[in-house]
Scaffold this active site. Structure first.
Site, PDB file in Angstrom:
ATOM      1  N   ASN A 156     -55.778  10.422   0.154  1.00 56.31           N
ATOM      2  CA  ASN A 156     -55.562  10.513   1.607  1.00 56.31           C
ATOM      3  C   ASN A 156     -56.838  10.622   2.436  1.00 56.31           C
ATOM      4  O   ASN A 156     -56.808  10.368   3.629  1.00 56.31           O
ATOM      5  CB  ASN A 156     -54.593  11.649   1.935  1.00 56.31           C
ATOM      6  CG  ASN A 156     -55.151  12.997   1.578  1.00 56.31           C
ATOM      7  OD1 ASN A 156     -55.922  13.119   0.624  1.00 56.31           O
ATOM      8  ND2 ASN A 156     -54.788  14.012   2.326  1.00 56.31           N
ATOM      9  N   GLU A 254     -58.647  22.092  -4.761  1.00 59.08           N
ATOM     10  CA  GLU A 254     -58.091  22.093  -3.401  1.00 59.08           C
ATOM     11  C   GLU A 254     -56.776  21.333  -3.462  1.00 59.08           C
ATOM     12  O   GLU A 254     -56.755  20.169  -3.872  1.00 59.08           O
ATOM     13  CB  GLU A 254     -59.046  21.422  -2.409  1.00 59.08           C
ATOM     14  CG  GLU A 254     -60.284  22.226  -2.097  1.00 59.08           C
ATOM     15  CD  GLU A 254     -60.002  23.576  -1.482  1.00 59.08           C
ATOM     16  OE1 GLU A 254     -58.889  23.796  -0.974  1.00 59.08           O
ATOM     17  OE2 GLU A 254     -60.905  24.426  -1.539  1.00 59.08           O
ATOM     18  N   CYS A 288     -53.397  17.466   3.838  1.00 55.26           N
ATOM     19  CA  CYS A 288     -53.079  18.749   3.212  1.00 55.26           C
ATOM     20  C   CYS A 288     -52.974  19.848   4.260  1.00 55.26           C
ATOM     21  O   CYS A 288     -52.317  20.848   4.055  1.00 55.26           O
ATOM     22  CB  CYS A 288     -54.136  19.099   2.178  1.00 55.26           C
ATOM     23  SG  CYS A 288     -55.802  18.940   2.831  1.00 55.26           S
ATOM     24  N   GLU A 466     -65.226  24.742  -0.663  1.00 57.02           N
ATOM     25  CA  GLU A 466     -65.993  23.513  -0.487  1.00 57.02           C
ATOM     26  C   GLU A 466     -66.632  23.526   0.899  1.00 57.02           C
ATOM     27  O   GLU A 466     -66.202  24.228   1.788  1.00 57.02           O
ATOM     28  CB  GLU A 466     -65.070  22.299  -0.575  1.00 57.02           C
ATOM     29  CG  GLU A 466     -64.414  22.160  -1.929  1.00 57.02           C
ATOM     30  CD  GLU A 466     -63.939  20.744  -2.189  1.00 57.02           C
ATOM     31  OE1 GLU A 466     -64.766  19.924  -2.605  1.00 57.02           O
ATOM     32  OE2 GLU A 466     -62.752  20.464  -1.966  1.00 57.02           O
TER      33      GLU A 466
HETATM   34  P1  NAD Z   1     -52.438  13.800  -7.262  1.00 56.53           P
HETATM   35  O1  NAD Z   1     -52.499  15.192  -7.761  1.00 56.53           O
HETATM   36  O2  NAD Z   1     -51.317  12.944  -7.667  1.00 56.53           O
HETATM   37  O3  NAD Z   1     -53.759  12.996  -7.691  1.00 56.53           O
HETATM   38  C1  NAD Z   1     -55.048  13.492  -7.372  1.00 56.53           C
HETATM   39  C2  NAD Z   1     -56.038  12.935  -8.365  1.00 56.53           C
HETATM   40  O4  NAD Z   1     -55.734  13.485  -9.656  1.00 56.53           O
HETATM   41  C3  NAD Z   1     -56.013  11.424  -8.525  1.00 56.53           C
HETATM   42  O5  NAD Z   1     -57.327  10.937  -8.669  1.00 56.53           O
HETATM   43  C4  NAD Z   1     -55.237  11.238  -9.813  1.00 56.53           C
HETATM   44  O6  NAD Z   1     -55.579  10.042 -10.487  1.00 56.53           O
HETATM   45  C5  NAD Z   1     -55.691  12.434 -10.611  1.00 56.53           C
HETATM   46  N1  NAD Z   1     -54.792  12.831 -11.715  1.00 56.53           N
HETATM   47  C6  NAD Z   1     -53.487  12.511 -11.899  1.00 56.53           C
HETATM   48  N2  NAD Z   1     -53.037  13.061 -13.035  1.00 56.53           N
HETATM   49  C7  NAD Z   1     -54.061  13.760 -13.572  1.00 56.53           C
HETATM   50  C8  NAD Z   1     -54.209  14.566 -14.738  1.00 56.53           C
HETATM   51  N3  NAD Z   1     -53.203  14.781 -15.585  1.00 56.53           N
HETATM   52  N4  NAD Z   1     -55.411  15.138 -14.983  1.00 56.53           N
HETATM   53  C9  NAD Z   1     -56.421  14.956 -14.131  1.00 56.53           C
HETATM   54  N5  NAD Z   1     -56.350  14.199 -13.016  1.00 56.53           N
HETATM   55  C10 NAD Z   1     -55.179  13.612 -12.731  1.00 56.53           C
HETATM   56  O7  NAD Z   1     -52.557  13.895  -5.665  1.00 56.53           O
HETATM   57  P2  NAD Z   1     -52.516  12.687  -4.602  1.00 56.53           P
HETATM   58  O8  NAD Z   1     -51.109  12.210  -4.494  1.00 56.53           O
HETATM   59  O9  NAD Z   1     -53.603  11.697  -4.869  1.00 56.53           O
HETATM   60  O10 NAD Z   1     -52.937  13.440  -3.265  1.00 56.53           O
HETATM   61  C11 NAD Z   1     -52.030  14.143  -2.463  1.00 56.53           C
HETATM   62  C12 NAD Z   1     -52.163  15.628  -2.706  1.00 56.53           C
HETATM   63  O11 NAD Z   1     -53.518  16.028  -2.461  1.00 56.53           O
HETATM   64  C13 NAD Z   1     -51.322  16.451  -1.761  1.00 56.53           C
HETATM   65  O12 NAD Z   1     -50.704  17.490  -2.463  1.00 56.53           O
HETATM   66  C14 NAD Z   1     -52.341  17.007  -0.764  1.00 56.53           C
HETATM   67  O13 NAD Z   1     -51.960  18.197  -0.136  1.00 56.53           O
HETATM   68  C15 NAD Z   1     -53.526  17.193  -1.650  1.00 56.53           C
HETATM   69  N6  NAD Z   1     -54.768  17.257  -0.872  1.00 56.53           N
HETATM   70  C16 NAD Z   1     -55.408  18.465  -0.767  1.00 56.53           C
HETATM   71  C17 NAD Z   1     -56.557  18.580  -0.009  1.00 56.53           C
HETATM   72  C18 NAD Z   1     -57.282  19.885   0.100  1.00 56.53           C
HETATM   73  O14 NAD Z   1     -58.473  19.873   0.340  1.00 56.53           O
HETATM   74  N7  NAD Z   1     -56.613  21.015  -0.076  1.00 56.53           N
HETATM   75  C19 NAD Z   1     -57.069  17.465   0.647  1.00 56.53           C
HETATM   76  C20 NAD Z   1     -56.384  16.257   0.517  1.00 56.53           C
HETATM   77  C21 NAD Z   1     -55.240  16.165  -0.256  1.00 56.53           C
END
Ligand code: NAD
Length: 485
Positions: A156, A254, A288, A466
């Site tokens: 995102n 995060e 998020c 961060e």
């Molecule tokens: P996701 O958890 O599906 O994926 C995030 C990353 O993790 C991707 O690069 C993915 O390929 C990787 N991943 C997937 N499975 C994994 C595993 N088993 N081991 C290690 N890595 C793995 O999240 P998303 O759909 O890409 O993003 C949306 C989420 O991110 C939402 O929950 C949002 O709130 C959160 N987010 C948080 C922040 C913050 O700073 N708090 C900022 C932006 C987004």
């Protein structure tokens, strides 16, 4: 390598100073127009990841000895190039992720500012000296790089999140292996392309694209990786934390949010509606820090709901690259289905749909959805407990400030929170008692500065903060040195 703004690009890996093909390729589709293939992105398996980690491991000691001035010069130049190319990079970002062009350009500028901020931090890395408790002995505490940092990022914020991890890692003398989200390989590639020409020694920065479920665990298991910085969903983060515990690896997570925006009777209505509209629906609600729970006190409730509903009625949903668009598409079919399923769940649980919530068919084939607002919801409904991550917000009616504070804090998340009020008393009390890492008064819950810490409490974050000067905690380790002169 030139970027095609309208044609299909080829997004490769960057390992040990070379552009490398992967095991296979995947199409990077424009969510505003699914006929448009933004790029063909490589998909790598474990062997490429291992090579990238080896390269980073070999390069890390040399980079750790680089001077602060070298680091400053490189990071500052990277930041300058990102900002100078904001329109082109913003277009790529909006084309692959679906946020509006203005939002895409804004995110690119922010990524550039992050690099320039950490250029400055590289030349003012702090240390400390204390008098020893023993006579004649000196003690100093110095910050040293961790070594190789593994980074796993979500879709995102395709350029800002990689930037706010890479810039401090490099500023403090670490080597990097970045695995970006599968849906947005282009922005990570563009950033890598700028870094590849920045004067960084080979192997200091590496990019490997591939499936998170395959590359993530392999990255954590590799003993050459000393720390993992992750941003993404709670379930993925939980698994990463457990694996890092097993391998005794430093980790920073995060994750998601269910951020409350409290609106009190004494709020300025325009300010409150503006904060809700921006916080809940800009970037298609895919933040998020999105204000997905609107906690509104009785006296202003009806006026607030009708003013926000009117705003949503005229909100222009469309192609992210069209300047008239105010809300772009959802990122992909899977996320759109998730958003629509929560609309259904909220209705079944007794929420009243004030507006929106349906899939939109527009001129171009894309993942469009009408922004949805629910009223008459309670804080125990699933719509108010689980992260939707789309343009869906719900109103919870409360009696007064005390109930609003209770509802705001009654959640397993704790990323961001907000209050709209003209009362200094309530604003001060909320800043003190809100169980969130970031608190906003008369501002949207989303939209933060790059020079201060970012992060949450409870289920939203894990590990040190961060961004800003606080990033030094994660990207360095402290050495205590004793000297008897
Ligand atoms: P996701 O958890 O599906 O994926 C995030 C990353 O993790 C991707 O690069 C993915 O390929 C990787 N991943 C997937 N499975 C994994 C595993 N088993 N081991 C290690 N890595 C793995 O999240 P998303 O759909 O890409 O993003 C949306 C989420 O991110 C939402 O929950 C949002 O709130 C959160 N987010 C948080 C922040 C913050 O700073 N708090 C900022 C932006 C987004």
């Amino acid at each position: 390598m030139a970027l095609s703004e309208t044609g299909t690009n080829h997004f490769k890996n960057y390992i040990a100073g070379e552009w490398i093909e992967g095991d296979s390729q995947v199409e990077n589709i424009n969510p505003s127009d699914t006929r448009d293939v933004v790029g063909l992105a490589v998909r790598s398996g474990g062997a490429d990841l291992d090579r990238a980690i080896d390269a980073a491991h070999d390069a890390a000691p040399g980079w750790a000895r680089s001077t602060p001035q070298q680091r400053y010069d490189i990071l500052d130049a990277v930041g300058n190039e990102i900002i100078a190319r904001k329109d082109e990079l913003g277009r790529l970002l909006s084309r692959e992720e679906g946020k509006t062009l203005a939002e895409g350009i804004g995110e690119v500028v922010r990524a550039g500012q992050v690099f320039k901020f950490f250029a400055g931090e590289a030349v003012r890395l702090p240390g400390e000296r204390l008098d020893s408790i023993r006579p004649g002995v000196e003690v100093d505490m110095r910050r040293e790089p961790m070594g190789v940092i593994g980074m796993i990022t979500p879709w995102n914020f395709p350029i800002a999140i990689p930037a706010w991890k890479i810039a401090p890692a490099l500023a403090y003398g670490n080597a990097v292996v970045l695995k970006p989200a599968e849906l947005v390989p282009g922005s990570a590639w563009a950033l890598a392309e700028i870094l590849s020409r920045s004067g960084l020694p080979e192997g200091v920065f590496n990019l490997v694209a591939g499936r998170g479920s395959e590359l993530g665990p392999r990255m954590i298991e590799n003993p050459k990786v000393r720390a993992i910085s992750f941003t993404g969903s709670v379930p993925t983060g939980r698994g990463i934390a457990a694996a890092c515990g097993e391998h005794l690896k430093k980790v920073q997570l995060e994750m998601g949010g269910k951020n409350p925006l409290v609106v009190l009777d004494d709020a300025d209505l325009d300010v409150a509606v503006g904060a809700a509209l921006n916080g809940a629906f800009f970037s298609t609600g895919q933040r998020c820090t999105a204000s997905s729970r609107l906690v509104v006190s009785e006296g202003i409730h009806d006026r607030f709901v009708s003013a926000l509903t009117e705003k949503l009625r005229t909100l222009v949903v469309g192609d992210a690259l069209d300047p008239k668009t105010q809300m772009g598409p959802v990122v992909d079919e899977k996320q759109l289905e998730q958003d629509l399923s929560y609309v259904e769940i909220a209705g079944q649980e007794g929420g009243k749909l004030a507006i929106g919530g349906e899939r939109l068919t527009l001129e171009k084939p894309g993942f469009y959805m009408a922004p949805a607002l629910f009223t008459e919801t309670s804080n125990d409904m699933r719509i108010n407990r689980e992260e939707v991550f789309g343009p869906v917000a719900s109103v919870i009616r409360v009696k007064d400030y005390e109930e609003a504070l209770h509802v705001a804090n009654d959640t397993s998340f704790g990323l961001s929170s907000g209050i709209c009020t003209t009362s200094l008393k309530y604003a001060s009390d909320f800043k003190q008692k809100s169980e969130a890492g970031m608190v906003m008064v008369n501002l949207p819950t989303a939209g933060v500065d790059y020079n201060v810490p970012f992060g949450g409490t409870k289920g939203s974050s894990f590990g040190s903060r961060e961004q800003g000067r606080y990033a030094v905690e994660f990207y360095t380790t402290v050495k205590t040195a004793y000297t008897q002169p």
